[in-house]
Motif scaffolding. Sequence first.
Motif: not given
Length: 247
Positions: A193, A219, A223-224, A226
């Motif tokens: 990312w 981030i 994010t991963n 989640v």
Amino acid sequence: MTVANKESDVRPDGGGTRTRARANPPTRRSWLTPTWLGLFGFIVVAWVAAFVLPTYIGLDPAKARVALREDVWFHYPVVIVHVVTSAVALFAGCLQMSSKLRRYYPRAHRISGRMYLFAGVIPGGLSAATLIGINIQGAPADAGLSISVGNSAWALLWVTTGVLGWRYARRRRFADHRRIMIYSFALTVAILWTRPFAVAAFTIPGFRDEWFFENVGWIPWVTNLVIAQWWLNRTARRPIEVPAASR
């Protein structure tokens, strides 16, 4: 070989699984199929070919994507160790996520798991911690604190989940092993990312550089995680495959 036509229940204390027979369990397509994993593997290969090989294949410190400290002679070697071990973790992690490999080639699954942990995650996490320490030592007291804390948490969770996944597998706690390895793989591929995040962020008119450097350490991997939790919730009712004994 996998125990067929069985469903596994997690014991209330989390200490392993027990199986009960179930005739003709319904099949359900998963994104973790050879087609999707092949596509994801292609993305990993493309990412390594585009961002890693051109920079580090010649072992030229002048091409490094990080600012190297001239007073730390081992800075660039640690960067190389981190790059190589992270690439190993990416490729071995893709193999670990393959349900076909786990079902039909359990020995290959175990070998790739050991590669993932001992040649990828552990040296990758330790080299990341070393790089964080080098960067903090050479930076002003108020510079890069957020990214350093975020990357430190990332590295710590990466190593911790990898080791826990191995321990759960050794103890045959396969439900826990599956859960923690999905977290671990999410942390591994979070690196993919960072480059798109940077490219996208800096194309926004009026974008503040400070915001990027305050959040780039958080981030991608948050994010991963989640997404990983969403996937675990979505598949919570699926039976757990119990690998056969070592051959």
